[in-house]
Each structure stands twice: as C-alpha cells, then as structure tokens.
Design a protein around this motif. Structure first.
Motif, short mmCIF file in Angstrom:
data_model
loop_
_atom_site.label_atom_id
_atom_site.label_comp_id
_atom_site.label_asym_id
_atom_site.label_seq_id
_atom_site.Cartn_x
_atom_site.Cartn_y
_atom_site.Cartn_z
N PHE A 1 24.67 27.65 -35.65
CA PHE A 1 23.63 26.80 -36.21
C PHE A 1 22.81 27.56 -37.26
O PHE A 1 22.39 27.00 -38.27
CB PHE A 1 22.70 26.27 -35.11
N ALA A 2 22.56 28.84 -37.00
CA ALA A 2 21.81 29.65 -37.96
C ALA A 2 22.55 29.73 -39.29
O ALA A 2 21.94 29.64 -40.36
CB ALA A 2 21.57 31.05 -37.39
N GLU A 3 23.86 29.88 -39.23
CA GLU A 3 24.66 29.94 -40.46
C GLU A 3 24.65 28.61 -41.20
O GLU A 3 24.50 28.56 -42.43
CB GLU A 3 26.08 30.39 -40.13
N ARG A 4 24.81 27.51 -40.46
CA ARG A 4 24.72 26.18 -41.08
C ARG A 4 23.34 25.97 -41.70
O ARG A 4 23.20 25.45 -42.81
CB ARG A 4 25.00 25.07 -40.06
N GLY A 5 22.32 26.37 -40.97
CA GLY A 5 20.97 26.19 -41.45
C GLY A 5 20.68 27.00 -42.71
O GLY A 5 20.01 26.50 -43.63
N GLN A 6 21.19 28.21 -42.78
CA GLN A 6 20.96 29.03 -43.97
C GLN A 6 21.57 28.38 -45.20
O GLN A 6 20.96 28.37 -46.28
CB GLN A 6 21.55 30.43 -43.78
N CYS B 1 21.20 17.69 -43.27
CA CYS B 1 20.12 18.26 -42.46
C CYS B 1 19.91 17.46 -41.18
O CYS B 1 19.66 18.03 -40.11
CB CYS B 1 18.82 18.30 -43.28
N PHE B 2 20.04 16.14 -41.28
CA PHE B 2 19.92 15.30 -40.09
C PHE B 2 21.04 15.59 -39.10
O PHE B 2 20.81 15.69 -37.88
CB PHE B 2 19.94 13.83 -40.50
#
Length: 339
Positions: free
Chosen positions: A320-325, A267-268
């Motif tokens: 980034f949205a895909e990584r975040g999900q 997450c960091f």
C-alpha cells in the motif's frame, strides 16, 4: 522502501487537449460505472437504514458523497468540446444535475477564445476547468496539500505499527465502549486490553491518535518519542501509515476539478483496499460481514497478536505504501502543473 521525490512541474495548464462530445461523455459514463460498482451496494444499504461496518467509513469520516464521486472531471488543461451546449444538457438530464457549465470551477470556452482548441480542423467551443479561479479560491488549501504531500513523499515508510491504532481505540472498552458497536471484539475486552498492553504502539497519524482511549494515549511512542498533533502533520506524516494512504483520497477530492477523475478513482480504490486491511487487522470480529462490491466475499482476520499476522500486515502495508507513493507523486504533479 526508498523515499521518492516529487515529479518535475508540468507545462502550463491552459487548455491543451480537446475531447469530442462522444469521447468525453463515454469517459464520464465509464467513470460512473467504475465507481457505482462499489458505491451502489453501500447506497442500497443506507436506503434500508443500515451501515456497512467497514466501508461506510469512506463516506462518514470522509465527506465526498457517492454522487459527487461519480461525477466525471477531465482535470485541468482539457476542453470538452460542446459548441452549442447540447452535450452538457444531455449529460445533465442523464444525471439529474445542473449542466456542467454550472458546476463549481468550470467555465465556458468559446470557439477561437483559446489558441489550439481545435477538433477535426476547426476551432470549437466547450467546457474547461477554470484553473485561475480554483487556485484563487483554494490557495491556502492547495499550498498546505502540496507541502504535506511533498514532505511525506520524501520520507521513508515506517512499517512497524501493525495497525494497533484500532486496538488502542478499543482499549478499556469495559469503561468506554467501542466505536463499532455492531461488531463484537474478536478477543473480548480483556484480550484486547492485553494485546494493547503487551505491544509497542507507534502511531504517527493524528486523526487516528485522537480517537485513542484516554488510557491508551500515554502508551503511544509516536515517532521517536514525538506524539502526533494536528500542527505537526507536515513533520510526521509518513508513507507507510495506512491512514496517510487513505487520506490521499481526501486530498484528491479536495482538489477536484483540478484533479481528474481517473486519479481520484485510483485514490478511492486505494482507500477502499486499505480500509479492508485496517479492519481485518483490528480487534473486531468481522464474521458474516460481506465486502459487497468485488466478489471477494467476507473478511479474514489478520491476527496481529501473532507473528504470522504481523508479517502479513507488514507485507500488505508495504504494498500500500508503494501504491500510495505513486499516487502522491501524481497529485503533486497536478499541483505543480497548476502553478
């Protein structure tokens, strides 16, 4: 991008994995080295009385210190074998901290106390996360985080904001000044104002919106005309938002030690990478600013006032949205497994 649903609940969080002292101490060192590659240069700057105009945000806006981030946590359901406490004592001496048994929400497990805590054919004692006490102490925070993450994960990503929140914060800088006073505006005050006035601002994140210049707040369309508020976070947060992606780091460290340090570090890393785009797409001129930690050198402007820049922003935002999900689902799995 299609919305994602939370993972099914994990089994009970009673200790179910045992790590030998040499194993868990090696993991702890590897984690510290991973984090130090990024935090040590920032700490060195601070020691000289300087701040990094891009990545200092991760230790200013967010409240988890570099030292706390470097501490390794195994996560719930793991026993760190240490029959006589010598491994924890050696770790404390190496870190210059209190022994692990004195860390908040950790407890001692004696040999034979929990069935299945066996190493090389014998029952062992050691250290484990005290899940019931953590959940009792953090009940309201954990419930809020679970609901926020679950509702966000089920929404589609909105990719049309183009990072204009930073521009709205710098609007009318001739009157209000700018937040990053050590950096010049790439287009100057008048050019920045022109971009704001000529764009559709569709910010859905309250902790960005609340820093808008007063004159820019009325220009924000929000989500279908609904403006972001603190109370409305659970109704408006969406996975395409860069700040919602960075905030996964906040939710992760607030759940430590329930959350393991591999997930926290992931997450960091996402927050670090998002922050780069956040400022590259901002109105600020980053000429001469070094990234410090990953050998990429300086920062390149993403000119969102031009079609090519907007396309570049949306492409990276989608990644980034895909990584975040994926990280959001992992955080939810921890919360669901904790019960």
């Amino acid at each position: 991008m299609s919305s994602a649903s939370p993972s099914p609940a994990l089994p009970s969080t009673r200790p179910r994995t045992v790590l030998a002292p040499e194993d868990w101490r090696a993991r702890a060192r590897a984690h510290r080295e991973r984090i130090a590659r990024r935090t040590d240069p920032l700490v060195a700057l601070r020691m000289r009385g300087e701040k990094h105009p891009v990545q200092d945000f991760l230790f200013g806006y967010y409240t988890h210190s570099p030292a706390a981030l470097q501490r390794w946590h195994s996560g719930a359901g793991v026993v760190l074998a240490d029959d006589d406490g010598t491994a924890a004592a050696a770790e404390a001496a190496e870190l210059g901290t209190a022994p692990r048994g004195e860390w908040k929400h950790w407890r001692r497990v004696e040999a034979g106390e929990v069935p299945g805590v066996v190493l090389e054919g014998r029952e062992v004692g050691g250290w484990t996360v005290d899940v019931p006490v953590f959940l009792a102490d953090r009940a309201s925070g954990a419930a809020f985080t679970r609901e926020l993450l679950a509702r966000t994960a089920q929404r589609a990503a909105r990719l049309g904001c183009f990072g204009l929140h930073e521009w709205a914060m710098a609007y009318r800088s001739d009157v209000h000044g700018v937040r990053h006073s050590q950096l010049p505006l790439r287009l100057g005050a008048a050019g920045t104002d022109a971009v704001v006035e000529g764009s559709r601002i569709r910010c859905t994140h309250f902790d960005a919106f609340r820093f808008f210049a007063p004159e820019a707040r009325g220009l924000n369309e929000g989500e279908d005309g609904v403006l972001p508020t603190r109370e409305g976070m659970r109704d408006m947060e969406q996975p395409g938002c860069l700040h919602a992606g960075m905030d996964l780091y906040k939710w992760a460290y607030k759940l430590v030690p329930l959350v393991d340090s591999d997930l926290l570090a992931d997450c960091f890393d996402l927050a670090w990478d998002i922050r780069r785009l956040d400022m590259e797409a901002s109105p600020y001129d980053l000429t001469g600013v070094d990234d410090l930690s990953d050998g990429r050198g300086g920062y390149e402007a993403v000119r969102i006032e031009e079609p090519a820049g907007r396309a570049e922003y949306a492409r990276r935002q989608r990644e980034f949205a895909e990584r975040g999900q994926a990280l959001r689902i992992r955080l939810l799995a921890v919360l669901e497994g904790a019960g």
